[in-house]
Design a protein around this motif. Sequence first.
Motif, short mmCIF file in Angstrom:
data_model
loop_
_atom_site.label_atom_id
_atom_site.label_comp_id
_atom_site.label_asym_id
_atom_site.label_seq_id
_atom_site.Cartn_x
_atom_site.Cartn_y
_atom_site.Cartn_z
N GLU A 135 -2.68 56.41 -80.89
CA GLU A 135 -2.92 55.36 -80.19
C GLU A 135 -2.08 54.24 -80.61
OE1 GLU A 135 -5.48 55.40 -77.48
OE2 GLU A 135 -5.55 57.23 -77.71
N ILE A 136 -0.66 54.32 -80.28
CA ILE A 136 0.04 52.98 -80.63
C ILE A 136 0.30 52.19 -79.49
CG2 ILE A 136 2.45 52.76 -81.66
CD1 ILE A 136 2.30 55.55 -82.59
N ARG A 137 0.28 51.08 -79.78
CA ARG A 137 0.13 50.01 -78.78
C ARG A 137 0.80 48.70 -79.20
NH1 ARG A 137 -4.11 50.74 -74.82
NH2 ARG A 137 -5.63 52.53 -75.50
N VAL A 138 1.82 48.02 -78.32
CA VAL A 138 2.37 46.76 -78.35
C VAL A 138 2.20 46.12 -77.23
CG1 VAL A 138 4.99 45.87 -78.97
CG2 VAL A 138 4.40 48.07 -79.87
N TRP A 139 2.10 44.66 -77.54
CA TRP A 139 1.84 43.57 -76.86
C TRP A 139 3.03 42.51 -76.87
CZ3 TRP A 139 -2.22 46.04 -79.18
CH2 TRP A 139 -3.20 46.54 -78.34
N ASN A 140 3.31 41.63 -75.80
CA ASN A 140 4.15 40.72 -75.87
C ASN A 140 3.49 39.30 -76.23
OD1 ASN A 140 3.16 40.21 -73.44
ND2 ASN A 140 5.05 40.59 -72.49
N ARG A 141 2.28 39.57 -76.85
CA ARG A 141 1.23 38.22 -77.37
C ARG A 141 0.64 38.46 -78.33
NH1 ARG A 141 -3.90 38.89 -75.60
NH2 ARG A 141 -4.26 40.70 -74.42
N ALA A 142 0.02 37.66 -79.17
CA ALA A 142 -0.77 37.85 -80.21
C ALA A 142 -2.35 38.17 -79.62
CB ALA A 142 -0.86 36.69 -81.03
N ILE A 143 -2.72 39.37 -79.67
CA ILE A 143 -4.29 39.38 -79.34
C ILE A 143 -5.18 38.90 -80.28
CG2 ILE A 143 -3.54 41.66 -78.14
CD1 ILE A 143 -4.97 43.15 -80.20
N SER A 144 -6.26 38.46 -79.83
CA SER A 144 -7.33 37.91 -80.59
C SER A 144 -7.98 38.75 -81.51
CB SER A 144 -8.40 37.13 -79.69
OG SER A 144 -9.12 37.90 -79.27
N SER A 145 -8.73 38.27 -82.36
CA SER A 145 -9.52 38.84 -83.35
C SER A 145 -10.75 39.75 -82.89
CB SER A 145 -10.16 38.18 -84.54
OG SER A 145 -11.09 37.06 -83.99
N GLY A 161 -0.19 41.75 -70.98
CA GLY A 161 0.94 41.88 -71.85
C GLY A 161 1.11 42.90 -72.80
N GLN A 162 0.49 44.25 -72.50
CA GLN A 162 0.58 45.41 -73.12
C GLN A 162 2.04 46.02 -72.60
OE1 GLN A 162 -2.36 48.43 -74.34
NE2 GLN A 162 -1.07 49.77 -73.28
N ILE A 163 2.87 46.30 -73.45
CA ILE A 163 4.46 46.67 -73.00
C ILE A 163 4.79 48.12 -73.62
CG2 ILE A 163 5.35 44.27 -72.68
CD1 ILE A 163 6.66 44.67 -75.48
N PHE A 164 3.81 48.67 -74.36
CA PHE A 164 4.07 49.85 -74.82
C PHE A 164 2.82 50.56 -75.48
CE2 PHE A 164 4.61 53.18 -78.22
CZ PHE A 164 5.71 53.88 -77.65
N TYR A 165 2.50 51.78 -74.91
CA TYR A 165 1.45 52.55 -75.32
C TYR A 165 1.58 54.01 -75.44
CZ TYR A 165 -3.04 55.17 -75.11
OH TYR A 165 -4.24 56.14 -75.18
N GLU A 166 1.49 54.75 -76.52
CA GLU A 166 1.56 56.16 -76.60
C GLU A 166 0.37 56.95 -77.27
OE1 GLU A 166 3.87 59.48 -76.56
OE2 GLU A 166 4.80 57.64 -76.13
#
Length: 204
Positions: A135-145, A161-166
Amino acid sequence: FHLSNFSAASWFRSDRIDHDKVGILLNRGGFGSELEDENLNYGIWLNPSETIEAGFETSSGTNVFVTTLDKFNDGLWHYAVLTYDGKTLKLYVDGVLVDDKVTSGILPDLAGDTKFVIAGDSVTDDKFFTGDLDEIRVWNRAISSDEVLSGFKNNIFNIDGQIFYESYSGEGPPPPQQECPAGQHFDTTTNACVPDLPPPPQQQ
């Protein structure tokens, strides 16, 4: 992904061994160079001390890292999230903020042509993670707590803003366990809250 603001997240399970070198969960930019355009844009890794560390390097090679106090070579699934909003770098593990660092607005090294790599160094063929990732994810923003906690507890994500998910097949992280009302408990077979069983009658 050349990112100035970002969030990176992964479930991980480290083997129950004493690690003798860094094991990278995910990164872009890699380790080992202090040259401009060859520094760490962002990454999360397991140290030989068994702590989780994460962060980025500036174009001049300055390290901006956050780290845990606890060790994570326990053979159990954990959830690590690194966020940066351009002002504060934050590291969460299992939904809890474990370290943060105010940066005064410095930027990660965004240049270079290194790729985003999972479970190893994105520059050199080493520093492989020993264990399992999912469940690897990358966003181009800071997600909140709140978003971090929702992902950890409920497996619910805001994909803005999620740009990657695996996600990998096979045995993954444990299913989210919701909080149940009084008199009920979470049943892992049905993934639902069920009534508590009454105690057996006492024999006279």
